[in-house]
Design a protein around this motif. Structure first.
Motif, mmCIF file in Angstrom:
data_model
loop_
_atom_site.group_PDB
_atom_site.id
_atom_site.type_symbol
_atom_site.label_atom_id
_atom_site.label_comp_id
_atom_site.label_asym_id
_atom_site.label_seq_id
_atom_site.Cartn_x
_atom_site.Cartn_y
_atom_site.Cartn_z
ATOM 1 N N ARG A 762 38.139 -0.512 46.099
ATOM 2 C CA ARG A 762 37.219 -1.533 46.478
ATOM 3 C C ARG A 762 36.599 -2.167 44.831
ATOM 4 N NH1 ARG A 762 33.067 1.577 51.040
ATOM 5 N NH2 ARG A 762 32.094 1.907 48.564
ATOM 6 N N LEU A 763 36.959 -1.229 43.864
ATOM 7 C CA LEU A 763 36.836 -2.288 42.399
ATOM 8 C C LEU A 763 37.822 -2.435 41.941
ATOM 9 C CD1 LEU A 763 35.214 1.103 41.398
ATOM 10 C CD2 LEU A 763 33.656 -1.063 41.245
ATOM 11 N N GLY A 764 38.880 -2.799 42.785
ATOM 12 C CA GLY A 764 40.492 -3.219 42.273
ATOM 13 C C GLY A 764 40.991 -2.217 41.463
ATOM 14 N N GLU A 765 40.664 -1.180 40.935
ATOM 15 C CA GLU A 765 41.284 -1.042 39.820
ATOM 16 C C GLU A 765 42.758 0.213 40.213
ATOM 17 O OE1 GLU A 765 40.479 0.131 36.891
ATOM 18 O OE2 GLU A 765 37.750 -0.901 36.914
ATOM 19 N N GLU A 766 43.656 -0.572 39.721
ATOM 20 C CA GLU A 766 44.913 0.448 39.517
ATOM 21 C C GLU A 766 45.131 1.566 40.224
ATOM 22 O OE1 GLU A 766 47.648 -0.343 35.912
ATOM 23 O OE2 GLU A 766 47.445 -3.130 36.696
ATOM 24 N N GLN A 767 43.899 2.997 39.634
ATOM 25 C CA GLN A 767 44.496 3.567 39.965
ATOM 26 C C GLN A 767 43.567 4.672 41.682
ATOM 27 O OE1 GLN A 767 42.351 2.162 37.338
ATOM 28 N NE2 GLN A 767 43.165 3.665 35.443
ATOM 29 N N ALA A 768 43.636 3.052 42.055
ATOM 30 C CA ALA A 768 42.951 3.827 43.510
ATOM 31 C C ALA A 768 44.249 4.427 43.484
ATOM 32 C CB ALA A 768 43.096 2.645 44.341
ATOM 33 N N ARG A 769 46.146 3.924 44.033
ATOM 34 C CA ARG A 769 47.175 4.331 44.525
ATOM 35 C C ARG A 769 47.174 5.824 44.059
ATOM 36 N NH1 ARG A 769 49.538 4.203 49.228
ATOM 37 N NH2 ARG A 769 48.855 2.097 49.124
ATOM 38 N N GLN A 770 47.608 5.594 43.150
ATOM 39 C CA GLN A 770 47.273 7.476 42.424
ATOM 40 C C GLN A 770 46.527 7.987 43.049
ATOM 41 O OE1 GLN A 770 46.598 7.233 38.063
ATOM 42 N NE2 GLN A 770 47.506 9.836 37.295
ATOM 43 N N SER A 771 45.596 8.126 43.139
ATOM 44 C CA SER A 771 44.415 8.828 43.594
ATOM 45 C C SER A 771 44.137 9.046 44.844
ATOM 46 C CB SER A 771 43.105 8.340 43.180
ATOM 47 O OG SER A 771 42.371 8.556 42.158
ATOM 48 N N TRP A 772 45.533 8.301 45.871
ATOM 49 C CA TRP A 772 44.790 8.274 46.996
ATOM 50 C C TRP A 772 46.709 9.364 47.396
ATOM 51 C CZ3 TRP A 772 44.422 7.855 51.950
ATOM 52 C CH2 TRP A 772 45.169 7.893 52.760
ATOM 53 N N THR A 773 47.808 8.938 46.687
ATOM 54 C CA THR A 773 48.651 9.826 46.537
ATOM 55 C C THR A 773 48.484 11.359 46.335
ATOM 56 O OG1 THR A 773 49.999 7.549 46.059
ATOM 57 C CG2 THR A 773 51.134 9.692 45.775
ATOM 58 N N GLN A 774 47.813 11.616 45.548
ATOM 59 C CA GLN A 774 47.341 12.947 44.892
ATOM 60 C C GLN A 774 46.560 13.410 46.261
ATOM 61 O OE1 GLN A 774 44.961 12.532 41.725
ATOM 62 N NE2 GLN A 774 46.812 12.703 40.265
ATOM 63 N N ALA A 775 45.735 12.517 46.699
ATOM 64 C CA ALA A 775 44.726 13.111 47.813
ATOM 65 C C ALA A 775 46.333 13.190 48.917
ATOM 66 C CB ALA A 775 43.958 12.139 48.516
ATOM 67 N N GLU A 776 46.232 12.862 49.564
ATOM 68 C CA GLU A 776 47.761 12.978 50.860
ATOM 69 C C GLU A 776 48.134 14.101 50.462
ATOM 70 O OE1 GLU A 776 50.298 8.812 51.132
ATOM 71 O OE2 GLU A 776 49.156 9.461 53.444
ATOM 72 N N ALA A 777 48.670 13.971 49.610
ATOM 73 C CA ALA A 777 49.942 15.712 48.726
ATOM 74 C C ALA A 777 48.570 16.847 49.707
ATOM 75 C CB ALA A 777 50.073 15.463 47.692
ATOM 76 N N LEU A 778 47.253 16.693 49.081
ATOM 77 C CA LEU A 778 46.939 18.121 48.750
ATOM 78 C C LEU A 778 46.537 18.106 50.760
ATOM 79 C CD1 LEU A 778 44.622 17.440 46.361
ATOM 80 C CD2 LEU A 778 46.391 20.225 46.418
ATOM 81 N N ALA A 779 46.149 16.601 51.274
ATOM 82 C CA ALA A 779 45.447 16.601 53.098
ATOM 83 C C ALA A 779 46.958 17.209 53.848
ATOM 84 C CB ALA A 779 45.690 15.697 53.113
#
Length: 803
Positions: A762-779
């Motif tokens: 929502r903030l338009g930060e580039e790190q959003a995709r990186q956090s999503w990828t890390q979360a998916e690997a754990l989930a």
């Protein structure tokens, strides 16, 4: 695709050999694998493997099926098939046919198809000097199947060129009873027999029998077979061994020594070098045998076991009852002897459905009795190894420890737990355990840990029931459960600070506990022991009349809840509650019910959760234990939240917080405030809920409790996200995710990273995709309904943004 075909059996006649080679050409030209060929025809992969490798004569219908699958005219193949059927079995039949064609049928046979090369025909080697070729190998077992990788390995070892003069290739096959060591060795020996044109010796040394074979007598017989007159008086073993080595000088012979007792029995039988090779089987690991290559044999793979059973009872019965066949295979646990017995029983009872035998084998107490036919018995094979155990190992007889291990229901056991079971020091237990490993009665998958083959577990359980008095069994189980309880409590103290643990005072102290230096060591121990601990709860409930089952269930609660193992925890706590009710202890009932109510709520078993939660409050109100009462309120409150009865949940959780404020212990108060804050936020009361969570963060920091701090930060971060305070939410969730990474809370870290990726998006930060990828690997590795629901929600946000 060309196949790396194994050599065809030497006992095929010329017509059968040409047919097999032609079949191989058609298969290779079709480009089909054996699995694809099986799918394209009515025959199994195992049938095609046997036909194409010359183990069994193909049928006319099989020939037609192959031709159809390959899209070829079957006439030429049928001509070869008719010739093979008409042949009288003479190995020289058809020798006048052109070697490049198949019986004049116009089928060109390439070098790749049949692996054509000059072969030594039995009976044409240099032999013995008496006109007789030494060919002592027994026939390969008719239902032998699988072990292709092991056979290839043994063949490579036996036919390798020695690195230096005087070396002899020695392959040693070791393993427990019933694993098919002899069958494997004979099959491999036949594969390489042609490489040893001067003959093959075979001897059963009866290593596990009371009267083993005398190596001097074996040598005397072999020297006689080699054409040497018997000496009078007979020389000693050393002289016979020297004479044997001299006689074999310059010859190429294979020696198969089956069932060797030890290295001392084997050494005189070894040749001195040249072109000879030695293949040995033994239950002893022969660890001090120099220069050998050892193959530790394990159970058959699922496919190999199925192929073996199909060989014995036929493909039709296999296809007719797939589930019953799977049950039989599971009961036999990949043990060739057990499979051979099961197959023989079914083959001799053609009217029996496979399900009948599967039912009989499903009863663990009678399984070994069912695995018997004629002279074959799985139990007898295990008893041979059991009788060979040394009398004692530093004060503990391995046989006694084996019987004690039969009481254990977990998948494995550590050396320190085994010491507690036997009531000895860890050093003494480890020596007895290693003696059992050497006898192939247990396995050691990694240092310090030991486990059973499934059928040996049944054998050990039989030994426990028959050899240990009931009092001995009860005392041993109590020692083990007490040790597990105290070790789990010590480990749990590293995961969550506890100032009150009344339950542990109800069981006696046990032996030395593991040394947990930090949280990581405690968590790793729990991971290793998780299945053993839950199994021990059931064992305690079944055997011990006291509080042990519920005490242990309470000790493992912290680990299983932090690890999101809700199903395992509900199972353990359900057993614990039954134990507490049997002991009529209101404190125990209240403590366990509070934990179980919360757990059932996480599993959406809402009616049960509410019922158990009320039971916990009723029990705790009979006691004078405020901490316990607060815990019961919280447990019931969480069940009300799961049932979406938020007004009632708020009232109950306020009671819990009020009680906790009177106690004044910060970790418990922080936990209660987190629960209350979560309920208020669910009701849309963000200001009051955030205030509770802010207070929880302060108390958790002051108590230096990383788990509670991460939990409070996460809940506060999600509240800020819901209110679109994205910058503050990002800071809170970043800290929560980092903390959860340090305490092995993968489920919690995944949730924090999902929330973080949402606000960063929502903030338009580039790190959003990186956090999503890390979360998916754990989930991906966590089966938690609420986590997967959050994952789907955030994924839709990314899809809407086209990121």
């Amino acid at each position: 695709m060309l196949t790396n075909w194994r050599p065809l059996p030497l006992d095929l006649n010329a017509a059968q050999r040409r047919l097999a080679e032609a079949l191989r050409c058609y298969k290779d030209d079709s480009g089909l694998t054996l699995e694809q060929l099986g799918s394209a025809t009515h025959y199994s992969r195992a049938s095609w493997e046997r036909w194409l490798n010359g183990k069994r004569m193909i049928t006319r219908q099989g020939v037609l099926s192959l031709a159809a699958a390959a899209g070829a005219d079957p006439a030429a193949l049928l001509a070869l098939f008719d010739l093979a059927c008409a042949a009288d079995g003479d190995a020289g039949a058809g020798a006048g046919a052109d070697a490049g064609t198949a019986a004049g049928a116009g089928i060109e046979i390439g070098a790749d198809a049949g692996s054509r090369r000059e072969r030594q025909i039995p009976g044409t080697g240099t032999g013995t000097g008496t006109g007789t070729t030494i060919a002592q190998l027994p026939a390969t077992v008719g239902d032998f199947a699988g072990r292709d990788e092991q056979i290839a390995h043994l063949c490579a070892v036996l036919t390798r060129r020695p690195d230096s003069p005087g070396q002899v290739p020695i392959a040693v096959v070791t393993g427990g009873g019933g694993l098919g060591k002899t069958s494997l060795a004979i099959a491999a020996a036949h594969q390489v027999a042609e490489r040893f044109p001067d003959g093959q010796f075979f001897v059963d040394l009866h290593g596990m029998d009371p009267a083993t074979r005398d190596p001097a007598a074996v040598l005397q017989g072999w020297l006689t077979d080699l054409g040497l007159p018997a000496a009078t008086p007979p020389p000693d073993a050393e002289a016979l061994a020297a004479r044997f080595r001299s006689t074999l000088h310059g010859k190429r012979m294979l020696i198969v020594a089956d069932n060797a007792k030890d290295v001392a029995q084997l050494m005189p039988l070894l040749p001195g070098g040249g072109g000879c090779a030695v293949l040995v089987t033994s239950r002893d690991r022969l660890s001090v045998l120099p220069g050998c290559v050892r193959l530790d044999l394990g159970p058959l793979s699922e496919f190999e076991a199925l192929s073996m059973l199909e060989e014995m009872i036929g493909a039709e019965r296999i296809r007719a009852e797939p589930q019953a066949v799977a049950d039989v295979l599971q009961a036999c646990a990949g043990l060739p002897l057990a499979l051979r017995i099961a197959g023989a029983r079914l083959r001799s009872r053609p009217a029996w459905p496979v399900a009948k035998l599967a039912e009989r084998l499903g009863d663990q107490r009678r399984r070994l009795d069912e695995l018997r036919i004629g002279d074959l018995a799985a139990r007898t094979s295990f008893e041979v190894g059991f009788r060979s155990l040394p009398p004692s190992a530093a004060g503990l007889a391995p046989s006694r420890l084996f019987s004690l291990l039969g009481l254990v229901t977990g998948p494995d056991i550590a050396a320190d737990a085994a010491a507690a079971l036997a009531g000895v020091t860890e050093a003494v237990a480890e020596k007895a355990l290693e003696a059992l490993v050497d006898a192939h009665l247990i396995q050691s998958p990694r240092p310090g840990r030991y486990c059973f083959h499934d059928l040996l577990r049944d054998f050990a359980a039989d030994r426990a029931r028959s050899q240990l008095a009931e009092e001995e069994q009860t005392e041993a189980v109590a020692r083990l459960v007490h040790w597990y309880s105290r070790a789990a409590s010590a480990a749990a103290d590293h995961l969550l600070h506890r100032t009150w643990n009344r339950s542990l005072t109800l069981i006696p102290p046990s032996g030395p506990l593991p040394d947990f230096t930090d949280r990581g060591a405690a968590w790793a121990w729990f991971v290793d022991e998780r299945a053993n601990l839950t199994a021990a709860v059931h064992l305690a409930d079944a055997v011990l009349p006291g509080p042990e089952a519920w005490v242990l269930a309470v000790q493992i609660n912290i680990h299983l809840s932090q690890g999101q193992q809700w199903s395992d925890l509900a199972d353990a706590l359900t057993v614990g509650l039954r134990c507490a009710q049997r002991n009529a202890d209101p404190v125990a009932i209240g403590q366990v019910a509070a934990l179980l109510g919360f757990t059932l709520g996480r599993l959406d078993r809402l009616e049960e959760a509410l019922e158990v939660g009320q039971l916990g409050i009723e029990a705790c109100e009979q006691t004078s234990a405020p901490k316990l009462l607060a815990s019961a309120y919280s447990g019931y409150g969480s069940a009300l939240v799961a049932a979406d009865r938020l007004d009632e949940a708020t009232a109950v959780q306020r009671k819990a917080v009020d009680v906790l404020r009177t106690i004044g212990e910060l970790p418990q108060l922080a936990s209660g405030l987190i629960n209350l804050g979560d309920i208020l936020i669910r009701r849309g009361l963000h200001a009051e809920g955030d205030s509770c969570l802010d207070e929880a963060v302060r108390h958790a920091r002051e108590a230096d409790n990383a788990y509670l701090l991460a939990f409070a930060l996460n809940e506060l971060g999600f509240s800020q996200r819901e209110q679109h305070h994205d910058r503050k939410a990002a800071l809170l969730l970043t800290e929560a995710a980092a903390l959860r990474g340090t305490i092995d809370d993968d489920a919690g870290r995944a949730a924090s990273l999902l929330g973080l990726s949402s606000v960063l998006l929502r903030l338009g930060e580039e790190q959003a995709r990186q956090s999503w990828t890390q979360a998916e690997a754990l989930a991906d590795q966590i089966d938690d309904a609420s986590l997967q629901k959050l994952r789907a929600e955030v994924e839709s946000e990314f899809a809407a943004k086209h990121v």
